[in-house]
Write a protein that holds these residues in place. Structure first.
Motif, PDB file in Angstrom:
ATOM      1  N   ARG A  69       0.834  -1.185  -0.186  1.00 24.00           N
ATOM      2  CA  ARG A  69       0.018   0.021  -0.039  1.00 24.00           C
ATOM      3  C   ARG A  69       0.967   1.289  -0.016  1.00 24.00           C
ATOM      4  O   ARG A  69       2.154   1.277   0.567  1.00 24.00           O
ATOM      5  CB  ARG A  69      -0.762   0.200   1.244  1.00 24.00           C
ATOM      6  CG  ARG A  69      -1.617  -1.140   1.467  1.00 24.00           C
ATOM      7  CD  ARG A  69      -2.759  -1.292   0.294  1.00 24.00           C
ATOM      8  NE  ARG A  69      -3.842  -2.510   0.415  1.00 24.00           N
ATOM      9  CZ  ARG A  69      -4.585  -2.869  -0.355  1.00 24.00           C
ATOM     10  NH1 ARG A  69      -4.749  -2.250  -1.679  1.00 24.00           N
ATOM     11  NH2 ARG A  69      -5.333  -3.976  -0.026  1.00 24.00           N
ATOM     12  N   TYR A  70       0.374   2.445  -0.479  1.00 18.45           N
ATOM     13  CA  TYR A  70       1.078   3.612  -0.337  1.00 18.45           C
ATOM     14  C   TYR A  70       1.169   4.074   0.875  1.00 18.45           C
ATOM     15  O   TYR A  70       0.244   3.819   1.606  1.00 18.45           O
ATOM     16  CB  TYR A  70       0.525   4.639  -1.209  1.00 18.45           C
ATOM     17  CG  TYR A  70       0.521   4.513  -3.006  1.00 18.45           C
ATOM     18  CD1 TYR A  70       1.728   4.523  -3.350  1.00 18.45           C
ATOM     19  CD2 TYR A  70      -0.350   4.151  -3.691  1.00 18.45           C
ATOM     20  CE1 TYR A  70       2.104   4.476  -4.750  1.00 18.45           C
ATOM     21  CE2 TYR A  70      -0.527   3.937  -4.965  1.00 18.45           C
ATOM     22  CZ  TYR A  70       0.899   4.250  -5.684  1.00 18.45           C
ATOM     23  OH  TYR A  70       1.334   4.094  -6.958  1.00 18.45           O
ATOM     24  N   PRO A  71       1.956   4.739   1.469  1.00 21.39           N
ATOM     25  CA  PRO A  71       2.379   5.348   2.665  1.00 21.39           C
ATOM     26  C   PRO A  71       1.221   6.518   3.008  1.00 21.39           C
ATOM     27  O   PRO A  71       0.824   7.051   2.020  1.00 21.39           O
ATOM     28  CB  PRO A  71       3.552   5.803   2.810  1.00 21.39           C
ATOM     29  CG  PRO A  71       4.133   6.071   1.417  1.00 21.39           C
ATOM     30  CD  PRO A  71       3.280   5.242   0.488  1.00 21.39           C
ATOM     31  N   ASP A  72       1.146   7.032   3.914  1.00 28.00           N
ATOM     32  CA  ASP A  72       0.492   8.258   4.394  1.00 28.00           C
ATOM     33  C   ASP A  72       0.908   9.255   3.696  1.00 28.00           C
ATOM     34  O   ASP A  72       2.169   9.747   4.069  1.00 28.00           O
ATOM     35  CB  ASP A  72       0.601   8.497   6.067  1.00 28.00           C
ATOM     36  CG  ASP A  72      -0.302   9.560   6.476  1.00 28.00           C
ATOM     37  OD1 ASP A  72      -0.847  10.335   5.543  1.00 28.00           O
ATOM     38  OD2 ASP A  72      -0.019   9.760   7.521  1.00 28.00           O
ATOM     39  N   ARG A  73       0.224   9.876   2.876  1.00 30.53           N
ATOM     40  CA  ARG A  73       0.820  10.921   1.899  1.00 30.53           C
ATOM     41  C   ARG A  73       0.957  12.219   2.765  1.00 30.53           C
ATOM     42  O   ARG A  73       1.955  12.768   2.452  1.00 30.53           O
ATOM     43  CB  ARG A  73      -0.372  11.227   0.929  1.00 30.53           C
ATOM     44  CG  ARG A  73       0.382  12.196  -0.075  1.00 30.53           C
ATOM     45  CD  ARG A  73      -1.057  12.588  -1.230  1.00 30.53           C
ATOM     46  NE  ARG A  73      -2.322  13.168  -0.656  1.00 30.53           N
ATOM     47  CZ  ARG A  73      -3.419  12.389  -0.868  1.00 30.53           C
ATOM     48  NH1 ARG A  73      -3.365  10.882  -1.416  1.00 30.53           N
ATOM     49  NH2 ARG A  73      -4.414  12.750  -0.318  1.00 30.53           N
ATOM     50  N   GLU A  74       0.387  12.341   4.062  1.00 29.05           N
ATOM     51  CA  GLU A  74       0.671  13.500   4.847  1.00 29.05           C
ATOM     52  C   GLU A  74       1.535  13.221   5.933  1.00 29.05           C
ATOM     53  O   GLU A  74       1.797  14.057   6.789  1.00 29.05           O
ATOM     54  CB  GLU A  74      -0.796  14.032   5.515  1.00 29.05           C
ATOM     55  CG  GLU A  74      -1.608  14.593   4.135  1.00 29.05           C
ATOM     56  CD  GLU A  74      -1.041  15.812   3.692  1.00 29.05           C
ATOM     57  OE1 GLU A  74      -0.431  16.902   4.165  1.00 29.05           O
ATOM     58  OE2 GLU A  74      -1.072  15.986   2.228  1.00 29.05           O
ATOM     59  N   PRO A 263       3.964  12.675  -5.240  1.00 28.55           N
ATOM     60  CA  PRO A 263       2.939  12.017  -4.450  1.00 28.55           C
ATOM     61  C   PRO A 263       3.574  10.937  -3.434  1.00 28.55           C
ATOM     62  O   PRO A 263       4.504  10.320  -4.157  1.00 28.55           O
ATOM     63  CB  PRO A 263       2.165  11.212  -5.526  1.00 28.55           C
ATOM     64  CG  PRO A 263       2.126  12.188  -6.956  1.00 28.55           C
ATOM     65  CD  PRO A 263       3.732  12.758  -6.568  1.00 28.55           C
ATOM     66  N   TYR A 264       3.295  10.904  -2.545  1.00 25.71           N
ATOM     67  CA  TYR A 264       3.712   9.686  -1.643  1.00 25.71           C
ATOM     68  C   TYR A 264       5.350   9.715  -1.460  1.00 25.71           C
ATOM     69  O   TYR A 264       6.200   8.733  -1.542  1.00 25.71           O
ATOM     70  CB  TYR A 264       3.269   8.492  -1.838  1.00 25.71           C
ATOM     71  CG  TYR A 264       1.692   8.378  -2.160  1.00 25.71           C
ATOM     72  CD1 TYR A 264       1.020   8.199  -1.059  1.00 25.71           C
ATOM     73  CD2 TYR A 264       1.373   8.135  -3.388  1.00 25.71           C
ATOM     74  CE1 TYR A 264      -0.310   8.267  -1.331  1.00 25.71           C
ATOM     75  CE2 TYR A 264       0.082   8.110  -3.577  1.00 25.71           C
ATOM     76  CZ  TYR A 264      -0.747   7.988  -2.771  1.00 25.71           C
ATOM     77  OH  TYR A 264      -2.206   8.112  -3.028  1.00 25.71           O
ATOM     78  N   HIS A 265       5.862  11.263  -1.141  1.00 29.67           N
ATOM     79  CA  HIS A 265       7.498  11.296  -1.506  1.00 29.67           C
ATOM     80  C   HIS A 265       8.064  10.800  -0.193  1.00 29.67           C
ATOM     81  O   HIS A 265       9.248  10.438  -0.418  1.00 29.67           O
ATOM     82  CB  HIS A 265       7.496  12.700  -1.500  1.00 29.67           C
ATOM     83  CG  HIS A 265       7.522  13.733  -0.356  1.00 29.67           C
ATOM     84  ND1 HIS A 265       6.199  13.871  -0.012  1.00 29.67           N
ATOM     85  CD2 HIS A 265       8.444  14.040   0.321  1.00 29.67           C
ATOM     86  CE1 HIS A 265       6.304  14.679   1.286  1.00 29.67           C
ATOM     87  NE2 HIS A 265       7.525  14.706   1.337  1.00 29.67           N
ATOM     88  N   SER A 267       8.537   7.499   2.033  1.00 29.48           N
ATOM     89  CA  SER A 267       8.415   6.161   2.050  1.00 29.48           C
ATOM     90  C   SER A 267       7.652   5.644   3.181  1.00 29.48           C
ATOM     91  O   SER A 267       7.950   6.060   4.477  1.00 29.48           O
ATOM     92  CB  SER A 267       9.538   5.186   1.720  1.00 29.48           C
ATOM     93  OG  SER A 267      10.368   5.114   2.819  1.00 29.48           O
ATOM     94  N   ALA A 268       7.011   4.651   3.709  1.00 27.92           N
ATOM     95  CA  ALA A 268       6.609   3.918   4.904  1.00 27.92           C
ATOM     96  C   ALA A 268       7.908   3.688   5.740  1.00 27.92           C
ATOM     97  O   ALA A 268       7.594   3.847   6.895  1.00 27.92           O
ATOM     98  CB  ALA A 268       5.631   2.882   4.546  1.00 27.92           C
ATOM     99  N   GLN A 271       9.217   6.876   7.268  1.00 20.97           N
ATOM    100  CA  GLN A 271       8.268   7.601   8.227  1.00 20.97           C
ATOM    101  C   GLN A 271       8.339   6.516   9.497  1.00 20.97           C
ATOM    102  O   GLN A 271       8.776   7.231  10.342  1.00 20.97           O
ATOM    103  CB  GLN A 271       6.942   7.531   7.896  1.00 20.97           C
ATOM    104  CG  GLN A 271       6.596   8.363   6.691  1.00 20.97           C
ATOM    105  CD  GLN A 271       5.451   8.556   6.337  1.00 20.97           C
ATOM    106  OE1 GLN A 271       4.170   8.446   6.853  1.00 20.97           O
ATOM    107  NE2 GLN A 271       4.937   8.597   4.859  1.00 20.97           N
TER     108      GLN A 271
END
Length: 374
Positions: A69-74, A263-265, A267-268, A271
């Motif tokens: 899944r994509y990480p939290d964008r914010e 977008p999603y710059h 990574s999980a 973070q």
């Protein structure tokens, strides 16, 4: 790479339709050489403490279950953690982060710089500033410092008023000299930039290493919507390999950066690593204190050898009075100690290492200077 191969590649590069302002430039980079003692790029030489390392490993392992899944964008949790760490009444709305403080600065220039716009800074300072300007097609303006590399409030304000740039970058503690700016310089620059409505950036990458009582520009943020204070987790948090830089500013500044970020710059994994490290900032701070002791030991040791080290609020020491910097640099490298030749006549820069690394540097400096008859 051989000289012939390099020349051929440069020739092929010249045939590409490269932007004019990038032609002839060289990429940023300190020499990547193998040496037992690496004191050339201002890394945290102490590494990540064991408790923080274990927490990071657990956090990264948890994040692996959702890598599809994509990480939290914010990056909300990270912004909240950074706000708590900085204090000063900041909230998540005041915080922005990216892959290293270089990307933070790049995004600022993407949002507020560009063609027909200028950014002013005051060399000698961080050598990435003009490269970031070129990369965003922003004209770089070189301000002037005094002969001792200091920057007064009056001089800085006069230069900002005369140049009327769209952006100003103040590095404090300054790289490569290590000296912190008096906050009066920041106040004067911000006031002088009113007419041009300049964005004023204070790059505090080394702030955690400052001497006690050295104020941060974070205290100046209230009421100054064009002021940005940038920081990094590469230095004090020993996370250079994780690439996490951040800033504090008015919420409208972070809104502007959302317009240019990819977008999603973040990574999980990045973070997760940063949040876990922030939860163990106290143990990391213990390493910072030891680095500061070694830094001050370097200053005292170099002064005793007859050199002129600059007072440093960073994790490195800039020193002058070297008769042949290239010879000293090579002599140290031959002894297994790599430091930085920053290209300023008669001067070199060394990162504060562990006690053993600092000893190796100082003993070899004494030996090399004695060979010169010093």
């Amino acid at each position: 790479m051989s000289q012939e191969t390099q020349a051929a590649r440069l020739e092929r590069l010249a045939r590409l339709p490269l932007r004019d302002n990038l032609r002839g430039l060289k990429p940023y980079g300190a020499p990547q050489l193998d040496a037992p003692v690496l004191l050339n790029v201002n890394e945290n030489t102490h590494g990540v403490p064991s408790d923080a390392r274990r927490a990071i490993m657990r956090a990264v392992e948890r994040s692996l279950t959702e890598l599809n899944r994509y990480p939290d964008r914010e990056f909300t949790e990270l912004r909240e953690s950074l706000a708590r760490y900085l204090g000063h009444g900041l909230s998540a709305d005041n915080i922005w982060a990216a892959n290293g403080s270089n990307e933070v600065l790049q995004q600022i220039l993407q949002a507020f710089g560009g063609p027909a716009r200028t950014v002013l800074s005051f060399p000698p300072t961080y050598s990435m500033y003009p490269l970031l300007a070129s990369g965003t097609n922003t004209e770089y303006l070189s301000g002037e410092r005094a002969s001792d590399f200091s920057l007064s409030a009056v001089s800085a304000a006069e230069q900002v008023a005369a140049a009327a740039p769209q952006l100003v970058i103040l590095c404090s503690p300054n790289n490569p000299t290590g000296t912190a700016l008096d906050l009066e310089v920041v106040r004067a620059v911000y006031q002088a930039s009113e007419a041009a409505q300049s964005i004023v950036i204070v790059d505090e990458a080394y702030a955690e290493f400052a001497h006690p009582g050295t104020p941060s520009a974070l205290t100046l943020l209230p009421g100054r919507e064009r002021l940005i204070v940038s920081r990094t987790m590469s230095k004090a948090f020993a996370l250079a390999g994780a690439r996490l830089g951040y800033l504090a500013a008015a919420p409208e500044v972070t809104d502007a950066l959302r317009l240019v970020r990819l977008p999603y710059h973040l990574s999980a994994l990045t973070q997760a690593t940063a949040v876990a490290a922030l939860e163990h900032s106290e143990s990391l701070q213990a390493n910072v204190e030891d680095i500061k002791r070694q830094r001050d030991r370097i200053v005292d040791g170099l002064r005793a050898l007859g050199l002129q080290p600059a007072p440093s609020d960073a994790n490195f020491v800039f020193f002058s009075g070297v008769q042949n910097p290239g010879k000293i640099w090579q002599g140290l490298l031959d002894a297994g100690v790599l430091i930085r030749d920053v290209g300023i006549p008669g001067s070199l820069r060394v990162t504060a290492g562990t006690e053993q690394e600092t000893t190796a540097f100082l003993e070899n400096m004494e030996r090399l200077l004695a060979a010169e008859g010093r």
